[in-house]
Design a protein around this motif. Structure first.
Motif, PDB file in Angstrom:
ATOM      1  N   ASP A   1       1.067   7.731   4.082  1.00  8.72           N
ATOM      2  CA  ASP A   1       0.999   6.345   3.565  1.00  8.72           C
ATOM      3  C   ASP A   1      -0.054   6.509   2.322  1.00  8.72           C
ATOM      4  OD1 ASP A   1       3.386   6.082   4.435  1.00  8.72           O
ATOM      5  OD2 ASP A   1       3.111   4.494   5.829  1.00  8.72           O
ATOM      6  N   GLU A   2      -1.041   7.130   2.172  1.00  4.21           N
ATOM      7  CA  GLU A   2      -1.967   7.295   1.081  1.00  4.21           C
ATOM      8  C   GLU A   2      -1.886   8.041   0.067  1.00  4.21           C
ATOM      9  OE1 GLU A   2      -6.418   6.443   3.449  1.00  4.21           O
ATOM     10  OE2 GLU A   2      -5.838   8.256   3.332  1.00  4.21           O
TER      11      GLU A   2
ATOM     12  N   THR B   1      -9.625  -6.421   0.619  1.00  3.98           N
ATOM     13  CA  THR B   1      -8.768  -5.036   1.086  1.00  3.98           C
ATOM     14  C   THR B   1      -8.281  -4.821   0.497  1.00  3.98           C
ATOM     15  OG1 THR B   1      -8.321  -6.982   3.021  1.00  3.98           O
ATOM     16  CG2 THR B   1     -10.436  -6.064   3.080  1.00  3.98           C
ATOM     17  N   VAL B   2      -7.167  -5.112  -0.293  1.00  4.50           N
ATOM     18  CA  VAL B   2      -6.347  -4.483  -0.825  1.00  4.50           C
ATOM     19  C   VAL B   2      -6.074  -4.827  -2.605  1.00  4.50           C
ATOM     20  CG1 VAL B   2      -3.625  -5.353  -1.393  1.00  4.50           C
ATOM     21  CG2 VAL B   2      -4.726  -6.260   1.342  1.00  4.50           C
TER      22      VAL B   2
ATOM     23  N   THR C   1      -4.493  -3.422  -6.408  1.00  2.00           N
ATOM     24  CA  THR C   1      -3.232  -4.560  -6.995  1.00  2.00           C
ATOM     25  C   THR C   1      -2.535  -3.934  -7.807  1.00  2.00           C
ATOM     26  OG1 THR C   1      -4.710  -6.665  -6.670  1.00  2.00           O
ATOM     27  CG2 THR C   1      -2.550  -6.424  -7.916  1.00  2.00           C
TER      28      THR C   1
ATOM     29  N   PRO D   1       0.191  -6.999  -4.563  1.00  2.00           N
ATOM     30  CA  PRO D   1      -0.931  -6.253  -3.497  1.00  2.00           C
ATOM     31  C   PRO D   1       0.045  -5.185  -3.291  1.00  2.00           C
ATOM     32  CG  PRO D   1       0.043  -9.068  -3.548  1.00  2.00           C
ATOM     33  CD  PRO D   1       0.939  -8.284  -4.440  1.00  2.00           C
ATOM     34  N   ALA D   2      -1.162  -4.249  -3.128  1.00  2.93           N
ATOM     35  CA  ALA D   2      -0.539  -2.459  -2.773  1.00  2.93           C
ATOM     36  C   ALA D   2      -0.414  -2.589  -1.005  1.00  2.93           C
ATOM     37  CB  ALA D   2      -1.157  -1.517  -3.248  1.00  2.93           C
ATOM     38  N   ARG D   3       0.871  -3.663  -0.747  1.00  6.12           N
ATOM     39  CA  ARG D   3       1.182  -3.240   1.080  1.00  6.12           C
ATOM     40  C   ARG D   3       2.504  -2.802   1.229  1.00  6.12           C
ATOM     41  NH1 ARG D   3      -2.442  -6.946   2.803  1.00  6.12           N
ATOM     42  NH2 ARG D   3      -1.676  -6.886   4.551  1.00  6.12           N
ATOM     43  N   LYS D   4       1.816  -1.945   2.038  1.00  8.31           N
ATOM     44  CA  LYS D   4       3.648  -1.572   3.491  1.00  8.31           C
ATOM     45  C   LYS D   4       4.926  -2.461   2.672  1.00  8.31           C
ATOM     46  CE  LYS D   4       5.926   2.084   4.758  1.00  8.31           C
ATOM     47  NZ  LYS D   4       6.157   3.163   4.125  1.00  8.31           N
ATOM     48  N   VAL D   5       4.381  -4.031   3.369  1.00  3.15           N
ATOM     49  CA  VAL D   5       5.661  -4.493   3.669  1.00  3.15           C
ATOM     50  C   VAL D   5       6.111  -4.502   2.003  1.00  3.15           C
ATOM     51  CG1 VAL D   5       4.169  -7.039   2.858  1.00  3.15           C
ATOM     52  CG2 VAL D   5       6.244  -6.508   4.185  1.00  3.15           C
ATOM     53  N   TYR D   6       5.889  -5.101   0.536  1.00  2.00           N
ATOM     54  CA  TYR D   6       5.973  -4.509  -0.558  1.00  2.00           C
ATOM     55  C   TYR D   6       6.189  -2.938  -0.926  1.00  2.00           C
ATOM     56  CZ  TYR D   6       3.821  -8.811  -0.633  1.00  2.00           C
ATOM     57  OH  TYR D   6       3.399 -10.101  -0.485  1.00  2.00           O
TER      58      TYR D   6
END
Length: 171
Positions: free
Chosen positions: A96-97, A128-129, A131, A144-149
């Motif tokens: 996931d990177e 930490t996050v 965009t 935001p670059a989050r796995k949830v999105y």
């Protein structure tokens, strides 16, 4: 996969009088410069290979001494050059990177398969996050670059499946 070269830094200017280059690292790990034998400097459509003689970290930047750049005049000419490496010399990524340059231009789809837009940029923050900047049909949105999105990234297909809340898309 994109270019055969990857950008890992930008020359900010000269450091001292012996040809040392002050480089802004464009990588999560500036220490990765220690593992390199050589780099390319690319500026104005021209690219030249250099062997690395010395690497030092200094105040959040990387100081590079390159073979063939021996004085301040030569190092000043390199200002604004991009520091590149062969893709095969890139660091290994964890699950996931992704490399930013591989994500730029990818199509973002919602979970129903409808196009949301295209990734224009990944904005690295001091927090930490990061965009993700997405250009939609009528505007630019920042998520935001989050796995949830961002549920699934398919580099080969050039697509990202995302579950972006409507309120982030309408801000």
């Amino acid at each position: 996969m994109k270019e055969e070269l990857m950008i890992i830094g930008k020359v900010l200017g000269a450091h001292g009088i012996r040809g040392e280059l002050k480089v802004q690292p464009l990588t999560d790990d500036p220490g990765r410069f220690y593992d390199l034998d050589g780099v390319y400097l690319e500026k104005g459509g021209k690219r030249q290979a250099y062997n690395i003689e010395l690497v030092r970290l200094h105040k959040g930047n990387v100081l590079l001494t390159l073979e063939g750049i021996a004085d301040r005049n030569a190092s000043e000419k390199a200002a604004a050059a991009m520091v590149c490496i062969d893709r095969e010399d890139a660091v290994d990524l964890e699950e996931d990177e992704y490399f930013i340059e591989d994500l730029i231009g990818m199509t973002v789809l919602d979970e129903g398969g409808q196009v949301v837009g295209k990734v224009k940029n990944i904005i690295q923050t001091s927090g930490t996050v990061d965009t993700v900047e997405i250009v939609t049909a009528d505007k630019t949105v920042y998520v935001p670059a989050r796995k949830v999105y961002f549920k699934q990234v398919d580099l080969a297909a050039g697509k990202i499946v995302a579950a972006i809340p409507e309120e982030l898309l309408t801000l």
